[in-house]
Design a protein around this motif. Structure first.
Motif, PDB file in Angstrom:
ATOM      1  N   GLU A  61       0.846  -1.192   0.000  1.00 16.30           N
ATOM      2  CA  GLU A  61       0.000   0.000   0.000  1.00 16.30           C
ATOM      3  C   GLU A  61       0.880   1.239   0.000  1.00 16.30           C
ATOM      4  O   GLU A  61       1.896   1.307   0.696  1.00 16.30           O
ATOM      5  CB  GLU A  61      -0.890   0.005   1.254  1.00 16.30           C
ATOM      6  CG  GLU A  61      -1.947   1.083   1.292  1.00 16.30           C
ATOM      7  CD  GLU A  61      -3.144   0.810   0.410  1.00 16.30           C
ATOM      8  OE1 GLU A  61      -3.820   1.769   0.020  1.00 16.30           O
ATOM      9  OE2 GLU A  61      -3.392  -0.375   0.109  1.00 16.30           O
ATOM     10  N   GLY A  62       0.516   2.252  -0.783  1.00 19.39           N
ATOM     11  CA  GLY A  62       1.251   3.509  -0.771  1.00 19.39           C
ATOM     12  C   GLY A  62       2.628   3.384  -1.410  1.00 19.39           C
ATOM     13  O   GLY A  62       2.849   2.575  -2.319  1.00 19.39           O
ATOM     14  N   ALA A  63       3.572   4.181  -0.908  1.00 19.78           N
ATOM     15  CA  ALA A  63       4.892   4.266  -1.533  1.00 19.78           C
ATOM     16  C   ALA A  63       5.994   3.585  -0.734  1.00 19.78           C
ATOM     17  O   ALA A  63       7.083   3.366  -1.258  1.00 19.78           O
ATOM     18  CB  ALA A  63       5.264   5.740  -1.753  1.00 19.78           C
ATOM     19  N   ARG A  64       5.719   3.230   0.550  1.00 14.83           N
ATOM     20  CA  ARG A  64       6.790   2.708   1.388  1.00 14.83           C
ATOM     21  C   ARG A  64       6.285   1.613   2.316  1.00 14.83           C
ATOM     22  O   ARG A  64       5.095   1.551   2.620  1.00 14.83           O
ATOM     23  CB  ARG A  64       7.421   3.842   2.200  1.00 14.83           C
ATOM     24  CG  ARG A  64       8.000   4.942   1.305  1.00 14.83           C
ATOM     25  CD  ARG A  64       8.584   6.085   2.083  1.00 14.83           C
ATOM     26  NE  ARG A  64       9.274   7.019   1.193  1.00 14.83           N
ATOM     27  CZ  ARG A  64      10.197   7.879   1.559  1.00 14.83           C
ATOM     28  NH1 ARG A  64      10.555   7.955   2.834  1.00 14.83           N
ATOM     29  NH2 ARG A  64      10.779   8.673   0.690  1.00 14.83           N
ATOM     30  N   ALA A  65       7.198   0.770   2.778  1.00 22.74           N
ATOM     31  CA  ALA A  65       6.856  -0.317   3.697  1.00 22.74           C
ATOM     32  C   ALA A  65       8.125  -0.724   4.435  1.00 22.74           C
ATOM     33  O   ALA A  65       9.207  -0.167   4.216  1.00 22.74           O
ATOM     34  CB  ALA A  65       6.256  -1.499   2.937  1.00 22.74           C
ATOM     35  N   VAL A  66       8.007  -1.713   5.330  1.00 23.43           N
ATOM     36  CA  VAL A  66       9.144  -2.198   6.118  1.00 23.43           C
ATOM     37  C   VAL A  66       9.312  -3.687   5.886  1.00 23.43           C
ATOM     38  O   VAL A  66       8.347  -4.458   5.979  1.00 23.43           O
ATOM     39  CB  VAL A  66       8.944  -1.923   7.623  1.00 23.43           C
ATOM     40  CG1 VAL A  66      10.038  -2.601   8.444  1.00 23.43           C
ATOM     41  CG2 VAL A  66       8.959  -0.420   7.891  1.00 23.43           C
TER      42      VAL A  66
END
Length: 370
Positions: free
Chosen positions: A248-253
């Motif tokens: 989802e969106g532009a970033r994650a971990v």
């Protein structure tokens, strides 16, 4: 009086214009180098101000990509040049900042011939230690993030190699030093977690397809991932949609440290009330294949989310209902196992789009994987 006010406004505007902007620091990629007369034996920097925009001390080398050291070929990830910090060497740059604001430093580093390398990173008066024993990037380079709160209008960023090796040239390569202003996230409607989509975080270096490592809190007093803490001894990897697939969106971990690292946020809760934690688990399309298990904890409830990864991207959603037992509850994510790609570098499941909502009345225990 009017002249004095105008003078103050002009001064404030000039100061605001001088504050550092997001991106590479001046000569942050070291493409502007010393004059040939300021290099000894072709690489060793002579003089503390030989590299434009930087001050150096100790045994510092200016390295061109493709430089050979014995049988080892040194490769530079960004551009054509980098610096190597030998025994007790450091680089320093003075940065104009907004006092009281939070910033994240991002830089790339690679080990050379020493095995137990580490770096001291400091922005006066704060400091941290980044160990480099674990290599996460497949090409030998990793990008690190380190955060600080500006306590002065101009701060000194120092990257220092405290090691003392038999060969003074055995030390880490440093390249592409950048900065990003961090804005403390606020609560959004329908989510008790701040920065649950991980959109606020450190700067991504251009073409750095290996992501950014976020160190544990024992090494960084301020998290480069606002509202989140990295607990235990290993880093997590911050990934972006430009180089990876994120749910989802532009970033994650990406949880690359197994049970040795945990992603944690503490929230206010009401004892006896029920809450629902939802989140996405997937892979970042970085070639990490196999049977993964992401774990989530909140109060006395635990959820293990299996995810079968083919290394090409994808995700599933999961839900954990729990009842708060204290007025503050820690929400925790971690990987149940270590995972490695075919090249031997660490990887793991991706966490994204974490949301927490209150249900108020106590439901039956529920653990869902959608």
């Amino acid at each position: 009086m009017r002249s004095a006010v105008l003078l103050l406004l002009v001064f404030a505007a000039a100061h605001a214009a001088a504050v550092v902007t997001d991106g590479l620091l001046p000569n942050g990629n070291f493409e502007l180098g010393p004059a040939k007369s300021e290099l000894v034996n072709g690489t060793v920097v002579k003089g503390g101000k030989a590299i434009p925009k930087w001050e150096t001390s100790g045994f510092v080398e200016y390295i061109e990509s493709g430089h050979k050291q014995g049988d080892m070929l040194l490769v530079v990830p960004q551009g054509a040049y980098a610096v190597r910090l030998g025994n007790d060497a450091s680089i320093l740059q003075r940065i104009p900042v907004a006092r009281g604001s939070y910033y994240a430093i991002t830089f790339s580093a690679a080990r050379t011939c020493a095995q137990a390398e580490r770096l001291n990173v400091s922005v006066s008066p704060e400091s941290g230690v980044l160990p480099m024993q674990t290599i996460y990037g497949s090409n030998g380079w990793d990008s690190y993030a380190w955060a600080f709160k500006a306590k002065l209008d101009v701060v000194d960023l120092v990257i220092h190699n405290p090691g003392v090796e038999e060969d003074p040239a055995c030390g880490p390569l440093i390249d592409a030093v950048a900065i990003r202003t961090l804005y403390p996230p606020t609560l959004s409607k329908g989510n008790m977690l701040k920065n649950g989509g991980f959109e606020e975080g450190p700067y991504f270096l251009p073409n750095a397809s290996w992501g950014v490592l976020v160190p544990p809190n024992i090494e960084d007093d301020h998290s480069p991932l606002p509202a989140w803490m990295i607990m235990s001894s290993k880093a997590v990897k911050y990934v972006d949609a430009a180089h990876f697939k994120v749910p989802e969106g532009a970033r994650a971990v990406e949880l690359v440290g197994g049970k040795e690292s945990a992603l944690v946020q503490e929230v206010r809760t009401v004892p006896g009330w029920a809450y629902r934690l939802s989140f996405a688990v997937g892979d970042s399309a970085d070639g990490c294949k196999g049977s993964m298990v992401a774990e989530a904890y909140a109060a006395r409830s635990t959820l293990k989310v299996p995810y079968e990864s083919n290394g090409a991207g994808g995700y599933k959603r999961a839900v954990l209902d729990f009842v708060a037992v204290r007025d503050r509850t820690r929400v925790v994510f971690q990987s149940a196992f270590y995972h490695m790609k075919a090249d031997g570098t660490l990887c793991g499941p991706v966490i994204d789009d974490a949301k927490l909502v209150g249900l108020r009345k106590k439901p039956a225990a529920r653990r869902l994987m959608l």
